[in-house]
Design a protein around this motif. Sequence first.
Motif, PDB file in Angstrom:
ATOM      1  N   PHE A 172      79.269  74.372 110.786  1.00  0.00           N
ATOM      2  CA  PHE A 172      79.290  74.717 109.261  1.00  0.00           C
ATOM      3  C   PHE A 172      80.328  76.270 109.023  1.00  0.00           C
ATOM      4  O   PHE A 172      80.819  77.605 107.366  1.00  0.00           O
ATOM      5  N   GLY A 173      80.370  77.352 109.912  1.00  0.00           N
ATOM      6  CA  GLY A 173      80.520  78.680 109.540  1.00  0.00           C
ATOM      7  C   GLY A 173      79.344  79.640 108.988  1.00  0.00           C
ATOM      8  O   GLY A 173      79.668  80.202 108.860  1.00  0.00           O
ATOM      9  N   SER A 209      85.353  61.066 100.329  1.00  0.00           N
ATOM     10  CA  SER A 209      86.466  61.886  98.944  1.00  0.00           C
ATOM     11  C   SER A 209      86.498  63.693  98.514  1.00  0.00           C
ATOM     12  O   SER A 209      87.312  64.061  98.867  1.00  0.00           O
ATOM     13  N   ILE A 210      85.893  63.647  97.421  1.00  0.00           N
ATOM     14  CA  ILE A 210      84.982  64.428  96.945  1.00  0.00           C
ATOM     15  C   ILE A 210      84.333  65.377  97.551  1.00  0.00           C
ATOM     16  O   ILE A 210      85.139  66.645  97.779  1.00  0.00           O
ATOM     17  N   THR A 211      83.753  65.428  98.678  1.00  0.00           N
ATOM     18  CA  THR A 211      83.450  66.347  99.441  1.00  0.00           C
ATOM     19  C   THR A 211      83.743  66.874 100.469  1.00  0.00           C
ATOM     20  O   THR A 211      84.078  67.926 100.881  1.00  0.00           O
ATOM     21  N   ARG A 219      85.576  75.533 103.019  1.00  0.00           N
ATOM     22  CA  ARG A 219      85.482  76.574 104.260  1.00  0.00           C
ATOM     23  C   ARG A 219      86.891  76.956 104.049  1.00  0.00           C
ATOM     24  O   ARG A 219      86.862  77.704 105.771  1.00  0.00           O
ATOM     25  N   ALA A 220      87.425  77.439 103.164  1.00  0.00           N
ATOM     26  CA  ALA A 220      89.338  78.198 103.945  1.00  0.00           C
ATOM     27  C   ALA A 220      89.162  79.516 104.029  1.00  0.00           C
ATOM     28  O   ALA A 220      89.114  79.922 105.003  1.00  0.00           O
ATOM     29  N   GLY A 221      87.739  80.044 103.444  1.00  0.00           N
ATOM     30  CA  GLY A 221      87.155  81.372 103.766  1.00  0.00           C
ATOM     31  C   GLY A 221      85.627  81.289 104.273  1.00  0.00           C
ATOM     32  O   GLY A 221      85.016  82.404 103.526  1.00  0.00           O
ATOM     33  N   LEU A 239      76.637  74.300  98.113  1.00  0.00           N
ATOM     34  CA  LEU A 239      76.330  75.501  98.674  1.00  0.00           C
ATOM     35  C   LEU A 239      76.638  76.528  99.544  1.00  0.00           C
ATOM     36  O   LEU A 239      77.921  76.567  99.834  1.00  0.00           O
ATOM     37  N   LEU A 240      77.172  77.520  98.643  1.00  0.00           N
ATOM     38  CA  LEU A 240      77.608  78.796  97.878  1.00  0.00           C
ATOM     39  C   LEU A 240      76.704  79.601  98.572  1.00  0.00           C
ATOM     40  O   LEU A 240      76.165  80.272  98.484  1.00  0.00           O
ATOM     41  N   PHE A 241      77.812  80.502 100.238  1.00  0.00           N
ATOM     42  CA  PHE A 241      76.753  81.186 100.175  1.00  0.00           C
ATOM     43  C   PHE A 241      76.857  82.796  99.159  1.00  0.00           C
ATOM     44  O   PHE A 241      78.205  82.297  99.030  1.00  0.00           O
TER      45      PHE A 241
END
Length: 538
Positions: A172-173, A209-211, A219-221, A239-241
């Motif tokens: 997940f980076g 679908s939602i996830t 994940r784009a950024g 979960l926001l980094f």
Amino acid sequence: MKAIIVDDEKHVREAVKLLVDWKYFGIDALFEAQDGEEAIELIREHQPQLIFTDMMMPVKSGLELLEWLAAHYACGKTIVISGHDDFQLVRHTVKHGGVDYILKPIDAEQLHAAVSKALESWIRDENERHRQRQSNIEMNQFRPVYWEKLLSNLIAEPSAYEASAAALSQEFGLDRNVKECRLAIMTLDTMNAALKKKFDANSDLLFFSITNICNEILRAGQRGIAYRYWNSEGEIILLLFGSDDSWNQILSSIQQGMKSALRSSFDIGIGRVQPFPSGLPPAYKDARTALRRRNLLSKQKQVHLLPDPLPTQQTVISFSDYAERIRLAVQSGSPEQISKSVEEWIAAVGKLDSITLEQLELWWSEYNVLRSRWLAEWFGDQPPVLQTSMNSAPFFIPSDETGSLSIPLWKKQLTESLTELSKHLLEHQHRDQNVIYEIAKYIQNHYHQDITLQEIANHFYLSREYISRKFKQEFKVNLSDYLSDIRVEKAKLLLLNPHLRIAQVAEMVGYDDEKYFSKVFKKTVGLSPNEYRKVNQP
């Protein structure tokens, strides 16, 4: 199955065609090529399972064809048919995956054995490939569940992060340098009716679908991870980094993505910045509190931010304050009275500007406690099976087509629930009255036998406690006293017969012990059996 014969000599190709029993081996498509280059084109197009090739051919030799097959089509099984008994050629065949090396002129039995060996090898490999494909499919199906459960577990046990940090970073980076986070919860409890109906039979597909939509944006950024929270039904964790204010834009983009893809939006609760991973438990609590304190009367699905400091939540009105009026209405058996009692409660609720999930759950809990108390009071240990939604289901938000709290629907459901309860109560009272009179009649017909409360309970398939309680309620006397009174009245008549001894009378009304009979008789009448006989002798 398919096969291809590659040889620059036509008569060799014809010989192979004649010597192999294609039908026996299940080969129904046969191709021919004059050199390796032509063979490669046909192999690419038709993908045959079996390949016969010569070694020395123009344009592209069998040596080159074997090298190409090893690199690009290793699943095919190759049999070399050559006029050269050369060790290097045999070695090259084995090195590049050839199954057999047959010399010209071709021996039919040797060719048959080589084909059998090649196809058996292909079938084994194909079975293994199929098993591997199935394994990969199962793994791909299991993989999201694995990650969802691992991430869900971190909320309860953040200390488990270290053991999976490297894997989370790769998947997940989630960099080890992330020291702070925000946690948001997307809840499905107020989604619109159309979406609920569409995915009613497949909730897993809805979560998937939602996830997916959320993760495309996150994940784009590399801003976070979205996953289904397995420890609470109907929740998706975002979960926001990091700790910057970009979360607002990210969640707005997610809401827009939901509207575009699913034509629906969802309520999202987000808490305060917390250290990662140790702050995951309070971060989850923050986001959940923000959701639980949102106004359910609002028609807009939005992001709900937990204020800091958190204000104290005050109870507005209590369902218990209206309980006595509702209880009496249910006992009355009147649908009109039940409707009026519910109307009083709904009128009080309707004056509120805000109704939170916390408040709604409190009212639901109060209703369930009261209903359980009423069931125990009215039905004892034999409560009815209730079917209406508020009587049979776990807590849910009575919502309209948009997914917002619907007071009219709530009123309708509560009225139906209480009406059903009242109907069962009336039936129970009627049934109780009938069975108690049946018991009284049974006693009247069997007073002369040695009947006990347990024997009556067994006969009517009811508990002793239930019979005692209901009998006393109906006849205002204990069952044992009722039986004694009947026996004494019967004994009075029998004592008028001077030819019957006292012991005989006692036995005829159900007493084996004459002394005990005399004691019961005197206690009830005020005279002993002998005294009663003398006084009432004709």
